[in-house]
Write an enzyme that holds these catalytic residues in place. Structure first.
Site, PDB file in Angstrom:
ATOM      1  N   ASP A   1       0.880  -1.166   0.000  1.00 53.50           N
ATOM      2  CA  ASP A   1       0.000   0.000   0.000  1.00 53.50           C
ATOM      3  C   ASP A   1       0.921   1.220   0.000  1.00 53.50           C
ATOM      4  O   ASP A   1       1.412   1.635   1.054  1.00 53.50           O
ATOM      5  CB  ASP A   1      -0.903  -0.011   1.229  1.00 53.50           C
ATOM      6  CG  ASP A   1      -1.825   1.199   1.263  1.00 53.50           C
ATOM      7  OD1 ASP A   1      -2.316   1.609   0.195  1.00 53.50           O
ATOM      8  OD2 ASP A   1      -2.055   1.739   2.367  1.00 53.50           O
TER       9      ASP A   1
ATOM     10  N   GLU B   1      -1.520  -1.623  -5.068  1.00 56.23           N
ATOM     11  CA  GLU B   1      -2.749  -0.884  -5.360  1.00 56.23           C
ATOM     12  C   GLU B   1      -2.509   0.109  -6.490  1.00 56.23           C
ATOM     13  O   GLU B   1      -1.468   0.757  -6.549  1.00 56.23           O
ATOM     14  CB  GLU B   1      -3.197  -0.144  -4.099  1.00 56.23           C
ATOM     15  CG  GLU B   1      -4.523   0.537  -4.216  1.00 56.23           C
ATOM     16  CD  GLU B   1      -4.969   1.155  -2.898  1.00 56.23           C
ATOM     17  OE1 GLU B   1      -6.061   0.817  -2.444  1.00 56.23           O
ATOM     18  OE2 GLU B   1      -4.217   1.974  -2.332  1.00 56.23           O
TER      19      GLU B   1
ATOM     20  N   ASP C   1      -2.373   1.117   7.311  1.00 58.26           N
ATOM     21  CA  ASP C   1      -1.639   0.902   6.055  1.00 58.26           C
ATOM     22  C   ASP C   1      -1.203  -0.557   5.899  1.00 58.26           C
ATOM     23  O   ASP C   1      -1.185  -1.091   4.787  1.00 58.26           O
ATOM     24  CB  ASP C   1      -0.444   1.848   5.956  1.00 58.26           C
ATOM     25  CG  ASP C   1      -0.886   3.301   5.860  1.00 58.26           C
ATOM     26  OD1 ASP C   1      -1.690   3.607   4.961  1.00 58.26           O
ATOM     27  OD2 ASP C   1      -0.435   4.119   6.677  1.00 58.26           O
TER      28      ASP C   1
END
Length: 157
Positions: free
Chosen positions: A7, A66, A138
């Site tokens: 992430d 992502e 996160d």
């Protein structure tokens, strides 16, 4: 199969590693790569080094990351894209295959809806991986990305 989920963030990059074998997914590790420097380009170097270290220590065979999305601030999206780029560069140097997933797909894959909140995603990560506590935000997102990759691979098999 050991999957590294990333992430990306320009100040905090979450990572999560899960393993998948015999139709079972297991938690391996998760955490945060915190950029301490105030200079943006130095922070990118810290992210790159941090991802390299995670790969070296945890030995994933694939990385899932992502996709970058533009919300309101194009400048923030650009910085996020650069953070994502250095993470991808670290994985490329390690010769890992890289897969990219849209945020809405990750949420839908894990929580059943593309509009799931961060809290809902974190709760589902905790439940699926049978963790004693909810991971840091996160890190939970990174684990969700790794789980999305595992689920995608299983559904395509």
């Amino acid at each position: 199969m050991r999957v590294l989920g990333i992430d990306p963030g320009s100040r905090v990059t979450g990572y999560g590693v899960v393993s998948f074998s015999d139709r079972r997914v297991q938690y391996v590790a998760s955490g945060l790569i915190r950029s301490k420097d105030t200079d943006f380009f130095s922070r990118l170097g810290e992210i790159h080094s941090g991802v390299e270290q995670v790969i070296s220590e945890l030995k994933p065979i694939v990385m899932a990351v992502e996709d970058v999305f533009v919300s309101r601030n194009p400048s923030s999206a650009l910085k996020l894209g650069q953070a994502r780029g250095v993470a991808v560069a670290a994985a490329t140097s390690a010769k890992l295959p890289i897969f990219s997933y849209a945020p809405r797909l990750i949420k839908k894959n894990l929580a059943g809806t593309g509009n799931a909140s961060k809290e809902q995603v974190a709760y589902m990560v905790k439940a699926v991986l049978r963790l004693p506590d909810v991971p840091l935000p996160d890190a939970a997102d990174a684990l969700a990305i790794a789980l999305c990759h595992v689920n995608t691979c299983v559904s395509q098999a």
